[in-house]
Write an enzyme that holds these catalytic residues in place. Structure first.
Site, PDB file in Angstrom:
ATOM      1  N   THR A   1      67.243 151.562  36.790  1.00 40.51           N
ATOM      2  CA  THR A   1      66.434 152.279  35.794  1.00 40.51           C
ATOM      3  C   THR A   1      65.261 151.399  35.367  1.00 40.51           C
ATOM      4  OG1 THR A   1      66.517 153.534  33.724  1.00 40.51           O
ATOM      5  CG2 THR A   1      67.862 151.546  33.809  1.00 40.51           C
ATOM      6  N   ASN A   2      64.607 151.722  34.252  1.00 42.04           N
ATOM      7  CA  ASN A   2      63.487 150.923  33.734  1.00 42.04           C
ATOM      8  C   ASN A   2      63.542 150.974  32.212  1.00 42.04           C
ATOM      9  OD1 ASN A   2      61.924 153.254  32.706  1.00 42.04           O
ATOM     10  ND2 ASN A   2      61.933 153.827  34.872  1.00 42.04           N
TER      11      ASN A   2
END
Ligand code: CTP
Length: 411
Positions: A210-211
């Site tokens: 993810t980020n």
């Protein structure tokens, strides 16, 4: 012109300390804050703290006032633009619902005729209790704005729904309540589709690619569009943000789910804002059982590109306005212009990501809004809620210029 004035009532909850940050952040937005506290609140944070922060005397009892010539609850009520309870205990909510006035804060509530906001904080069983539910429904039906509590660790150490919403979200909600002048419903009759937040691409049930996106910018755009009269659908990746009122929320986890929902809802939309930070890669072969780390000291995973949602939406054609976001760490405008052309969208909101300053995980942002007719609107640094309105203005400006340009071409 003097700024708006808020009456902040602090009630007895472990979350009372968060009201200090709410006071500070309201002041940063030009709001004058006066604080009243219940006796129980004083057990958690001293009135002196709020007096120092607000620059005003803090009243717990009507008899504490140093200017007894005018009844203080009447004077305070007359001099304020909004009445906000942060945090609101179950007990205080019950008093408000029933109109009980047995201390300074609850009397102030009855003396106040303007907009009222309540940000509850309590244990999850209390929040779910039918008595609390009924009282909250009663307040909502009366037009009181409820800032929904969030899920997380509670004072008891348990995990559940009942935590006070984060101070920046409470402040955004108060700022909305304060905008009393009838705002122009420039998006009335329009449908706006917004994506927000990160996506989670699972390796296994407990590990994701993810980020650091929080979704704040996309949520702010959805909230602003709803305020301006649009029908708004928000396709949201996993976030911890308070759900904006008056917006239909569709929750998704990964890029493929987001793609599907965005494609499904795009045909009916007049404006599509792709603010989500879609993960660019995903594991090729996720597994359904948790991987045991004892199985290996190192691991490598093959990852593949996720579908480019924006490009797919462009290929759907139509006359709708397509807006992309570009977060860059250097060469901001050149890269964003190139992305605008490559992705074929109408506008690109470009922001420079500087850790902890603007971009991900913070409440402020600084952007340049570029459009395919050569338009360029810089905005910020400013709270994301303000930037959202500038983005919508830029979209409407672009649509107007496009209309003029195509009419000139036809004529
Ligand atoms: N986007 C998308 N689908 C993806 C990746 C990005 O729709 N799989 C959208 C984002 O929501 C954003 C825009 O494309 O509106 C730009 O995203 P960004 O990640 O900056 O661009 P990329 O095309 O992925 O280029 P790069 O990461 O190489 O800069």
């Amino acid at each position: 012109m003097p700024g708006p004035r808020v009456l902040l009532v602090v009630t007895g909850s472990i979350a009372a300390y968060k009201a200090c940050e709410v006071v500070r952040r309201l002041q940063d937005r030009g709001v004058e804050v006066r604080v009243a506290m219940t006796r129980n609140a004083g057990e958690f944070v001293s009135p002196l703290t709020f007096a120092a922060l607000s620059g005003h005397r803090v009243l717990v009892s009507s008899f504490d006032d140093e200017r007894p010539e005018r009844i203080p609850h009447v004077r305070w009520a007359e001099e304020s633009d909004a009445f906000c309870v942060v945090p609101a205990s179950a007990d205080f909510i019950a008093k408000m619902a029933l109109g009980i006035a047995d201390d300074f804060s609850s009397t102030l509530h009855l003396a106040f005729a303007g907009p009222v906001l309540v940000a509850p904080a309590m244990e999850d069983q209390m929040w779910r209790h039918p008595a609390v539910r009924e009282n909250v429904d009663k307040l909502s039906a009366r037009g009181v704005v409820i800032v929904q509590p969030t899920a997380g660790p509670l004072a008891s150490g348990r995990h559940g729904l009942g935590r006070l919403a984060e101070p920046p979200d409470v402040v955004d909600a108060i700022m909305e309540v304060l905008v009393t002048e009838p705002i122009e419903r420039s998006l009335a009759g329009m449908r706006v589709l917004v994506s927000a937040g990160p996506t989670h691409e699972h390796f296994d049930p407990v590990r994701v690619l993810t980020n650091p996106s929080t979704g704040k910018m996309g949520y702010a755009v959805a909230r602003a569009a709803a305020r301006l009269g649009a029908d708004v659908i928000l396709v949201s990746g996993p976030t911890q943000i308070v759900e904006p009122a008056g917006v239909e929320i569709v929750r998704v986890v990964n890029a493929e789910e987001m793609r599907r929902e965005m494609v499904d809802h795009t045909a009916a939309a007049d404006i599509v804002v792709m603010a989500a930070a879609v993960s660019d890669f995903r594991p090729v072969a996720p597994v359904s059982e948790k991987l045991q780390k004892s199985a290996a000291d190192a691991m490598s995973w093959e990852v593949e590109r996720t579908p480019d949602i924006l490009e797919e939406l462009r290929r759907l054609g139509g006359r709708r306005t397509l807006v992309g976001f570009a977060a860059e760490t250097s060469d901001l405008e050149a890269r964003a212009r190139e992305k605008l052309d490559r992705k074929g969208c109408d506008l690109m909101v470009a922001n420079l990501v500087e850790a902890g300053v603007t971009g991900f995980e913070v409440d402020t942002n600084e952007v340049v809004i570029l459009d395919r007719l050569g338009g360029r609107v810089p905005a910020g640094p400013a709270p994301k809620s303000d930037i959202a309105f500038t983005i919508i203005d830029a979209i409407l400006g672009f649509r107007q210029r496009l209309g003029v340009a195509s009419r000139e071409k036809a004529g």
